[in-house]
Design an enzyme around this catalytic site. Sequence first.
Site, PDB file in Angstrom:
ATOM      1  N   ASP A  82       7.808  -9.154  14.128  1.00  0.00           N
ATOM      2  CA  ASP A  82       7.156  -9.435  12.853  1.00  0.00           C
ATOM      3  C   ASP A  82       7.107 -10.959  12.725  1.00  0.00           C
ATOM      4  O   ASP A  82       8.148 -11.625  12.789  1.00  0.00           O
ATOM      5  CB  ASP A  82       8.002  -8.788  11.738  1.00  0.00           C
ATOM      6  N   ASP A  93       1.160 -12.737   7.417  1.00  0.00           N
ATOM      7  CA  ASP A  93       2.331 -11.941   7.807  1.00  0.00           C
ATOM      8  C   ASP A  93       1.796 -10.772   8.629  1.00  0.00           C
ATOM      9  O   ASP A  93       0.960 -10.000   8.134  1.00  0.00           O
ATOM     10  CB  ASP A  93       3.002 -11.488   6.492  1.00  0.00           C
ATOM     11  N   HIS A 153       3.693  -5.951   0.399  1.00  0.00           N
ATOM     12  CA  HIS A 153       4.005  -6.822  -0.748  1.00  0.00           C
ATOM     13  C   HIS A 153       2.889  -7.813  -1.000  1.00  0.00           C
ATOM     14  O   HIS A 153       2.128  -8.159  -0.098  1.00  0.00           O
ATOM     15  CB  HIS A 153       5.314  -7.578  -0.465  1.00  0.00           C
ATOM     16  N   HIS A 161       7.621 -12.468  -0.712  1.00  0.00           N
ATOM     17  CA  HIS A 161       7.630 -11.211  -1.460  1.00  0.00           C
ATOM     18  C   HIS A 161       7.352 -11.573  -2.916  1.00  0.00           C
ATOM     19  O   HIS A 161       8.256 -11.957  -3.653  1.00  0.00           O
ATOM     20  CB  HIS A 161       8.979 -10.487  -1.319  1.00  0.00           C
ATOM     21  N   GLU A 186       2.373  -2.849   5.466  1.00  0.00           N
ATOM     22  CA  GLU A 186       3.198  -2.665   6.664  1.00  0.00           C
ATOM     23  C   GLU A 186       3.827  -1.278   6.745  1.00  0.00           C
ATOM     24  O   GLU A 186       4.963  -1.090   6.333  1.00  0.00           O
ATOM     25  CB  GLU A 186       4.257  -3.762   6.792  1.00  0.00           C
ATOM     26  N   GLU A 281       1.517  -4.227  10.941  1.00  0.00           N
ATOM     27  CA  GLU A 281       1.311  -4.969   9.692  1.00  0.00           C
ATOM     28  C   GLU A 281       0.124  -5.926   9.767  1.00  0.00           C
ATOM     29  O   GLU A 281      -0.100  -6.568  10.789  1.00  0.00           O
ATOM     30  CB  GLU A 281       2.570  -5.801   9.363  1.00  0.00           C
TER      31      GLU A 281
HETATM   32  N1  MET Z   1       7.631 -10.136   7.240  1.00  0.00           N
HETATM   33  C1  MET Z   1       8.907  -9.632   6.921  1.00  0.00           C
HETATM   34  C2  MET Z   1       8.966  -9.138   5.487  1.00  0.00           C
HETATM   35  O1  MET Z   1       7.967  -9.078   4.828  1.00  0.00           O
HETATM   36  C3  MET Z   1       9.998 -10.584   7.259  1.00  0.00           C
HETATM   37  C4  MET Z   1      10.233 -11.726   6.356  1.00  0.00           C
HETATM   38  S1  MET Z   1      11.735 -12.538   6.736  1.00  0.00           S
HETATM   39  C5  MET Z   1      12.813 -11.916   5.561  1.00  0.00           C
HETATM   40  O2  MET Z   1       9.998  -8.756   4.985  1.00  0.00           O
END
Ligand code: MET
Length: 296
Positions: A82, A93, A153, A161, A186, A281
């Site tokens: 990821d 992301d 998210h 987030h 995702e 994702e």
């Molecule tokens: N892309 C991942 C997520 O959305 C990783 C982020 S690092 C905490 O949680």
Amino acid sequence: MQTEQYIKAGKIAAEVREMVRVKDWIGKTVFEICEEVEGEIKKRGAKCAFPVNASINEIAAHYTAEPDDPITIKDTDLVKIDLGAQIDGYIADTAVTVCYDAQYDGLVQAAEEALGNAMSMIKSGVKASDIGRTIETTIKKMGFKPIANLSGHSLEQYTIHAGKSIPNIWSIGGFSLSENSAYACEPFVTTEQGGGFVRNGQIKNIFAINSRKKTKNAEADKLLDFIWENCNMLPFALRWLTKELEVKEARELLDFLVKKKAVQAYPVLIEVNEQRVAQAEHTFIPNETGVTVTTK
Ligand code: MET
């Protein structure tokens, strides 16, 4: 809405993800993987939006390499990679599951197909709960289970987030997608023997700033400033601090900052029945007639 930066970050993240997808990672350590993938993001002119997550088998998410992490990829492992690129804090992301054992192909395909079906239905005004329904239905039809307590998210500048969740199952209520907002979708998939949930593990090796209130420890405050300058509110790893500090000192200062609640630590997320998990994702921006998948 900085569409241009989102698109640029998305293009870079997608290119790196496709490189990750086709590469043979067997015999490589997770340290080598994380460092190489992060290097590919930077080489293309973006910053890393978070440490590359390399989560193996029943670990669904949030594992990144420790400094010199010796864990090595085996030909039977299922590895979720990821990765995130950011331009001026605007994030792309995206994730792919790599696997070299054909018996897990179905699991990987289910995650990819659920993501594809979700992307096909997106335009502004679509309800997040309906996306969840599509993801759940696709995965179940293929004989697998979605992970119910992991979700996509909303994304905002320097915020990974950003408050809104795109579920991987049907659920009551929720919000409708708005035009000119960025989101990550995702789907996470496990086997029929899986519980379909994740629990927090003991390991925590991804961190993010919570508060910039001074701790009165000069070294810790200096480190906090360094993290803020380099990552702002975005996640980081201990590995990212060890050019400036010895590993032992960086770890102690980080522990102190976590204790003071200046920094939060993300636990690894593990499938409750220790079953394998696959993930796919994309990041996207809905519009009136459809969607721009920035990480296509
Ligand atoms: N892309 C991942 C997520 O959305 C990783 C982020 S690092 C905490 O949680």
